[in-house]
Design a protein around this motif. Structure first.
Motif, PDB file in Angstrom:
ATOM      1  N   MET A   6       0.833  -1.206   0.000  1.00  0.00           N
ATOM      2  CA  MET A   6       0.000   0.000   0.000  1.00  0.00           C
ATOM      3  C   MET A   6       0.867   1.256   0.000  1.00  0.00           C
ATOM      4  O   MET A   6       0.583   2.216  -0.714  1.00  0.00           O
ATOM      5  N   VAL A   7       1.928   1.241   0.794  1.00  0.00           N
ATOM      6  CA  VAL A   7       2.824   2.399   0.856  1.00  0.00           C
ATOM      7  C   VAL A   7       3.493   2.604  -0.497  1.00  0.00           C
ATOM      8  O   VAL A   7       3.561   3.733  -0.997  1.00  0.00           O
ATOM      9  N   LYS A   8       3.958   1.533  -1.105  1.00  0.00           N
ATOM     10  CA  LYS A   8       4.625   1.635  -2.403  1.00  0.00           C
ATOM     11  C   LYS A   8       3.664   2.186  -3.467  1.00  0.00           C
ATOM     12  O   LYS A   8       4.033   3.068  -4.244  1.00  0.00           O
ATOM     13  N   ALA A   9       2.455   1.687  -3.491  1.00  0.00           N
ATOM     14  CA  ALA A   9       1.458   2.188  -4.441  1.00  0.00           C
ATOM     15  C   ALA A   9       1.139   3.652  -4.151  1.00  0.00           C
ATOM     16  O   ALA A   9       1.006   4.462  -5.067  1.00  0.00           O
ATOM     17  N   GLY A  10       1.062   3.997  -2.888  1.00  0.00           N
ATOM     18  CA  GLY A  10       0.802   5.380  -2.504  1.00  0.00           C
ATOM     19  C   GLY A  10       1.920   6.305  -2.928  1.00  0.00           C
ATOM     20  O   GLY A  10       1.673   7.447  -3.349  1.00  0.00           O
ATOM     21  N   GLU A  11       3.145   5.842  -2.835  1.00  0.00           N
ATOM     22  CA  GLU A  11       4.298   6.649  -3.267  1.00  0.00           C
ATOM     23  C   GLU A  11       4.223   6.931  -4.762  1.00  0.00           C
ATOM     24  O   GLU A  11       4.507   8.040  -5.205  1.00  0.00           O
ATOM     25  N   GLN A  12       3.829   5.943  -5.531  1.00  0.00           N
ATOM     26  CA  GLN A  12       3.702   6.127  -6.977  1.00  0.00           C
ATOM     27  C   GLN A  12       2.603   7.127  -7.294  1.00  0.00           C
ATOM     28  O   GLN A  12       2.781   7.997  -8.156  1.00  0.00           O
ATOM     29  N   LEU A  13       1.475   7.014  -6.608  1.00  0.00           N
ATOM     30  CA  LEU A  13       0.383   7.977  -6.797  1.00  0.00           C
ATOM     31  C   LEU A  13       0.827   9.381  -6.416  1.00  0.00           C
ATOM     32  O   LEU A  13       0.558  10.352  -7.132  1.00  0.00           O
ATOM     33  N   PHE A  14       1.523   9.492  -5.287  1.00  0.00           N
ATOM     34  CA  PHE A  14       1.983  10.779  -4.815  1.00  0.00           C
ATOM     35  C   PHE A  14       2.949  11.406  -5.831  1.00  0.00           C
ATOM     36  O   PHE A  14       2.852  12.599  -6.137  1.00  0.00           O
ATOM     37  N   GLN A  15       3.865  10.624  -6.375  1.00  0.00           N
ATOM     38  CA  GLN A  15       4.819  11.145  -7.352  1.00  0.00           C
ATOM     39  C   GLN A  15       4.103  11.623  -8.603  1.00  0.00           C
ATOM     40  O   GLN A  15       4.444  12.659  -9.174  1.00  0.00           O
ATOM     41  N   HIS A  16       3.103  10.884  -9.039  1.00  0.00           N
ATOM     42  CA  HIS A  16       2.329  11.265 -10.220  1.00  0.00           C
ATOM     43  C   HIS A  16       1.617  12.602  -9.967  1.00  0.00           C
ATOM     44  O   HIS A  16       1.635  13.486 -10.827  1.00  0.00           O
ATOM     45  N   ALA A  17       1.026  12.745  -8.793  1.00  0.00           N
ATOM     46  CA  ALA A  17       0.346  13.996  -8.439  1.00  0.00           C
ATOM     47  C   ALA A  17       1.353  15.143  -8.352  1.00  0.00           C
ATOM     48  O   ALA A  17       1.083  16.252  -8.834  1.00  0.00           O
ATOM     49  N   LEU A  18       2.492  14.890  -7.754  1.00  0.00           N
ATOM     50  CA  LEU A  18       3.525  15.918  -7.622  1.00  0.00           C
ATOM     51  C   LEU A  18       4.013  16.375  -9.001  1.00  0.00           C
ATOM     52  O   LEU A  18       4.189  17.578  -9.238  1.00  0.00           O
ATOM     53  N   ASP A  19       4.199  15.440  -9.911  1.00  0.00           N
ATOM     54  CA  ASP A  19       4.596  15.784 -11.276  1.00  0.00           C
ATOM     55  C   ASP A  19       3.531  16.657 -11.949  1.00  0.00           C
ATOM     56  O   ASP A  19       3.857  17.630 -12.634  1.00  0.00           O
ATOM     57  N   ALA A  20       2.270  16.303 -11.752  1.00  0.00           N
ATOM     58  CA  ALA A  20       1.176  17.073 -12.352  1.00  0.00           C
ATOM     59  C   ALA A  20       1.124  18.492 -11.787  1.00  0.00           C
ATOM     60  O   ALA A  20       0.908  19.450 -12.534  1.00  0.00           O
ATOM     61  N   VAL A  21       1.330  18.638 -10.499  1.00  0.00           N
ATOM     62  CA  VAL A  21       1.357  19.966  -9.883  1.00  0.00           C
ATOM     63  C   VAL A  21       2.520  20.772 -10.458  1.00  0.00           C
ATOM     64  O   VAL A  21       2.369  21.963 -10.777  1.00  0.00           O
ATOM     65  N   GLY A  22       3.663  20.142 -10.626  1.00  0.00           N
ATOM     66  CA  GLY A  22       4.817  20.818 -11.212  1.00  0.00           C
ATOM     67  C   GLY A  22       4.546  21.292 -12.635  1.00  0.00           C
ATOM     68  O   GLY A  22       4.883  22.429 -12.999  1.00  0.00           O
ATOM     69  N   LYS A  23       3.916  20.435 -13.445  1.00  0.00           N
ATOM     70  CA  LYS A  23       3.575  20.819 -14.818  1.00  0.00           C
ATOM     71  C   LYS A  23       2.605  21.994 -14.824  1.00  0.00           C
ATOM     72  O   LYS A  23       2.733  22.908 -15.651  1.00  0.00           O
ATOM     73  N   TYR A  24       1.638  21.972 -13.922  1.00  0.00           N
ATOM     74  CA  TYR A  24       0.688  23.081 -13.826  1.00  0.00           C
ATOM     75  C   TYR A  24       1.409  24.380 -13.484  1.00  0.00           C
ATOM     76  O   TYR A  24       1.207  25.405 -14.134  1.00  0.00           O
ATOM     77  N   HIS A  25       2.287  24.345 -12.494  1.00  0.00           N
ATOM     78  CA  HIS A  25       3.010  25.559 -12.095  1.00  0.00           C
ATOM     79  C   HIS A  25       3.902  26.072 -13.228  1.00  0.00           C
ATOM     80  O   HIS A  25       3.975  27.284 -13.453  1.00  0.00           O
ATOM     81  N   GLU A  26       4.559  25.173 -13.931  1.00  0.00           N
ATOM     82  CA  GLU A  26       5.383  25.582 -15.068  1.00  0.00           C
ATOM     83  C   GLU A  26       4.535  26.258 -16.135  1.00  0.00           C
ATOM     84  O   GLU A  26       4.915  27.301 -16.675  1.00  0.00           O
ATOM     85  N   ALA A  27       3.386  25.659 -16.434  1.00  0.00           N
ATOM     86  CA  ALA A  27       2.503  26.227 -17.456  1.00  0.00           C
ATOM     87  C   ALA A  27       1.943  27.571 -17.008  1.00  0.00           C
ATOM     88  O   ALA A  27       1.889  28.525 -17.795  1.00  0.00           O
ATOM     89  N   ARG A  28       1.565  27.662 -15.755  1.00  0.00           N
ATOM     90  CA  ARG A  28       0.991  28.896 -15.215  1.00  0.00           C
ATOM     91  C   ARG A  28       1.999  30.039 -15.299  1.00  0.00           C
ATOM     92  O   ARG A  28       1.616  31.187 -15.552  1.00  0.00           O
ATOM     93  N   ASP A  29       3.269  29.723 -15.115  1.00  0.00           N
ATOM     94  CA  ASP A  29       4.307  30.743 -15.092  1.00  0.00           C
ATOM     95  C   ASP A  29       4.928  30.997 -16.469  1.00  0.00           C
ATOM     96  O   ASP A  29       5.936  31.687 -16.573  1.00  0.00           O
TER      97      ASP A  29
END
Length: 64
Positions: A6-29
Motif C-alpha cells: 500500500m505504501v509503495k502504491a501510494g508513493e507512486q500515486l503521490f509522485q504522479h500527483a507531484l509531477d502534475a502539480v509541477g507541470k501546472y506551475h510551469e505552465a501557469r508561469d
C-alpha cells in the motif's frame, strides 16, 4: 494488499500527483494558453484528491 504494498502504491500515486502539480506551475508561469493551464490545474487537483482518498483508505484498512 499488505501495508508495504500500500505504501509503495501510494508513493507512486503521490509522485504522479507531484509531477502534475509541477507541470501546472510551469505552465501557469509561462506563455502556455489559458485553456491548457486550466486543464493542467484540474488534472493536478484531481490527482491530489486521489492521493488523499487513497491515504485515507490505506490508513483505515491498515488499522484492522
Amino acid at each position: 494488499m499488505d501495508l508495504t504494498e500500500m505504501v509503495k502504491a501510494g508513493e507512486q500515486l503521490f509522485q504522479h500527483a507531484l509531477d502534475a502539480v509541477g507541470k501546472y506551475h510551469e505552465a501557469r508561469d509561462s506563455s502556455v494558453p489559458e485553456a491548457e493551464v486550466e486543464r493542467l490545474r484540474v488534472e493536478a487537483e484531481s490527482l491530489v484528491q486521489i492521493v488523499r482518498e487513497y491515504q485515507v483508505r490505506a490508513l483505515g484498512s491498515s488499522q484492522h
